[in-house]
Design a protein around this motif. Structure first.
Motif, PDB file in Angstrom:
ATOM      1  N   SER A 277       0.856  -1.182  -0.121  1.00 41.55           N
ATOM      2  CA  SER A 277      -0.029  -0.022   0.033  1.00 41.55           C
ATOM      3  C   SER A 277       1.078   1.272   0.112  1.00 41.55           C
ATOM      4  CB  SER A 277      -0.951   0.094   1.349  1.00 41.55           C
ATOM      5  OG  SER A 277      -1.911  -1.189   1.108  1.00 41.55           O
ATOM      6  N   TYR A 278       0.264   2.302  -0.543  1.00 40.86           N
ATOM      7  CA  TYR A 278       1.279   3.499  -0.745  1.00 40.86           C
ATOM      8  C   TYR A 278       0.653   4.634  -0.115  1.00 40.86           C
ATOM      9  CZ  TYR A 278       2.994   0.369  -4.549  1.00 40.86           C
ATOM     10  OH  TYR A 278       3.374  -0.513  -5.398  1.00 40.86           O
ATOM     11  N   HIS A 279       1.505   5.648   0.321  1.00 43.52           N
ATOM     12  CA  HIS A 279       1.287   6.811   0.758  1.00 43.52           C
ATOM     13  C   HIS A 279       2.001   8.023  -0.123  1.00 43.52           C
ATOM     14  CE1 HIS A 279       0.712  10.448   3.359  1.00 43.52           C
ATOM     15  NE2 HIS A 279       1.780  10.659   3.087  1.00 43.52           N
TER      16      HIS A 279
ATOM     17  N   CYS B 153       0.275   7.915   7.915  1.00 45.06           N
ATOM     18  CA  CYS B 153      -0.542   6.828   8.289  1.00 45.06           C
ATOM     19  C   CYS B 153      -1.503   6.525   7.386  1.00 45.06           C
ATOM     20  CB  CYS B 153      -1.260   6.925   9.580  1.00 45.06           C
ATOM     21  SG  CYS B 153      -0.088   7.259  11.014  1.00 45.06           S
ATOM     22  N   HIS B 154      -1.791   7.376   6.367  1.00 45.07           N
ATOM     23  CA  HIS B 154      -3.068   7.310   5.271  1.00 45.07           C
ATOM     24  C   HIS B 154      -2.306   6.719   3.898  1.00 45.07           C
ATOM     25  CE1 HIS B 154      -5.903   9.887   7.660  1.00 45.07           C
ATOM     26  NE2 HIS B 154      -4.837   9.987   8.110  1.00 45.07           N
ATOM     27  N   PHE B 155      -3.037   5.442   3.710  1.00 42.91           N
ATOM     28  CA  PHE B 155      -2.676   4.817   2.469  1.00 42.91           C
ATOM     29  C   PHE B 155      -3.726   4.367   1.703  1.00 42.91           C
ATOM     30  CE2 PHE B 155       0.346   3.679   5.969  1.00 42.91           C
ATOM     31  CZ  PHE B 155       1.502   3.635   5.163  1.00 42.91           C
ATOM     32  N   ASP B 156      -3.540   5.408   0.416  1.00 41.09           N
ATOM     33  CA  ASP B 156      -4.793   5.323  -0.602  1.00 41.09           C
ATOM     34  C   ASP B 156      -4.749   4.460  -1.786  1.00 41.09           C
ATOM     35  OD1 ASP B 156      -2.939   6.793  -2.096  1.00 41.09           O
ATOM     36  OD2 ASP B 156      -3.669   8.619  -1.611  1.00 41.09           O
ATOM     37  N   SER B 157      -3.782   3.775  -2.120  1.00 41.59           N
ATOM     38  CA  SER B 157      -3.726   2.788  -3.337  1.00 41.59           C
ATOM     39  C   SER B 157      -2.840   1.671  -2.862  1.00 41.59           C
ATOM     40  CB  SER B 157      -3.157   3.724  -4.488  1.00 41.59           C
ATOM     41  OG  SER B 157      -1.958   4.059  -4.031  1.00 41.59           O
ATOM     42  N   HIS B 158      -3.294   0.493  -3.398  1.00 42.64           N
ATOM     43  CA  HIS B 158      -2.865  -0.793  -3.036  1.00 42.64           C
ATOM     44  C   HIS B 158      -2.572  -1.727  -4.137  1.00 42.64           C
ATOM     45  CE1 HIS B 158      -4.877   0.829   0.924  1.00 42.64           C
ATOM     46  NE2 HIS B 158      -6.099   0.718  -0.086  1.00 42.64           N
TER      47      HIS B 158
END
Length: 368
Positions: free
Chosen positions: A217-219, A233-238
């Protein structure tokens, strides 16, 4: 004079770990360690010293994250530690529950774009285990960033399930949209996918690859401001990375050591769980270690995966302990200090009670 660090014979090199010994065991009389020391993180400090961050387990499975300096012998092999105190202990609401809580199984990566050390660890609250992050400039003072938060993917929500064993890359990695990002490897434990649950499932089942896989997962680091790190801490794509394939990992796979860049690509160890037969107690779980090499530019693509485990529980101290039959790699140190960039020391939990270390010499060519 004999070279204490001879080069391996790459022509016949078996991709296996060479055990070096035990580096840390519970300290007699220390109530913080009465139920084990295990599953450490490691990091080279800005002073060049190697620091270990073991999980210290007090009575009632109450875990803190300690800090210790690794001691080496004249040959450069790790032989023990000097305890230096506590790095993190349960304080935040997401680390506490009515009967205790815990900060468990850390991993530490120096994130170059941030010029900071970032720790991922398992926070144990009444909601169950979740991935938490903390940050430090010097390895001794840690600022909690909070729980990892994931956007859903194809209807799959990672936030309301157990999640642990998270690993970070040290440099910016392109996300699926090509943006430079902080990348996190993790393995959410959806209901029915835990090794204990699968061990007792005797009817034929079809694997759900979305819910039984390791993920990246990516930030995005675009416009990231250094004094607002809590957004990390926010991951918006995987991207889905890997699911169980071999017999030795049939019940579960999950993260092990943080990725390290090698001439072959991103190397990291992972754990696999299978069923073992105990003559006295019947079926039980067995944890082994495997190796994955990911593409340098597109790490969701696997370049090499060890068909067999590179470390299995064989020694008495790996087969007998708080949880038997466990070798669990969580920390890795490249031995640039010895002029051996192809040597990696791997620190691992032994039966959830003590910490061992083993050596991996990476060959010029990976086995086929």
């Amino acid at each position: 004079m004999m070279n204490p660090h001879p080069e391996p014979d790459t022509a016949s090199f078996p991709l296996r770990l060479q055990r070096l010994g035990v580096v840390m065991e519970p300290e007699p009389g220390n109530p913080l360690e009465v139920e084990g020391v295990l599953n450490p993180a490691s990091a080279r400090g800005r002073d060049g010293q190697l620091y270990l961050f073991p999980r210290l387990v007090a009575r009632g499975n109450y875990s803190r994250i300690g800090i210790a300096r690794v001691c080496f012998n004249e040959a450069g092999d790790p032989v023990g530690v000097e305890r230096l105190g506590i790095a993190l202990e349960p304080q935040a609401d997401y680390e506490l529950r009515p009967d205790g809580g815990g900060c468990e199984d850390p991993r530490i990566t120096f994130i170059e774009p941030l010029d900071r050390y970032v720790m991922t660890y398992t926070a144990l609250s009444s909601r169950g285990p979740r991935i938490a992050l903390a940050m430090s400039e010097d390895l001794f003072h840690w600022d909690r960033l909070g729980l990892a938060i994931f956007m859903p993917y194809e209807g799959v929500d990672f936030n309301d399930v157990a999640n642990k064993d998270a690993l970070l890359f040290p440099v910016a990695i392109p996300d699926p949209d090509g943006r430079p990002s902080m990348a996190l490897i993790h393995r959410p434990l959806f209901p029915g996918t835990g090794p204990d649950e699968k061990l007792h499932c005797r009817f034929p089942r079809v694997m759900d690859i979305l819910r039984e896989s390791i993920w990246i997962s990516y930030h995005s680091l675009v416009d990231e401001v250094c004094d607002k790190h809590h957004h990390l801490c926010h991951f918006d794509s995987h991207r889905r990375l890997a699911c169980p394939t071999a017999a030795w990992e049939q019940l579960k796979i999950g993260g092990g050591t943080p990725p390290m860049l090698t001439p072959h690509g991103w190397l990291f160890l992972y754990h696999g769980v299978c069923e073992a037969l105990n003559k006295l107690s019947g079926c039980e779980l067995s944890y082994s270690a495997g190796l994955l090499v990911l593409d340098e530019k597109q790490p969701h693509q696997i370049r090499y995966r060890s068909p067999e485990p590179i470390l299995t529980p064989e020694l008495p101290k790996e087969r007998e302990g708080i949880v038997p039959n466990v070798v669990f790699p969580t920390a890795i140190d490249r031995r640039d200090d010895l002029g051996l960039p192809g040597r990696f020391d791997v620190y691992y939990g032994m039966a959830d009670k003590r910490i061992g270390v083993a050596r991996l010499d990476l060959p010029e060519h990976l086995p086929k």
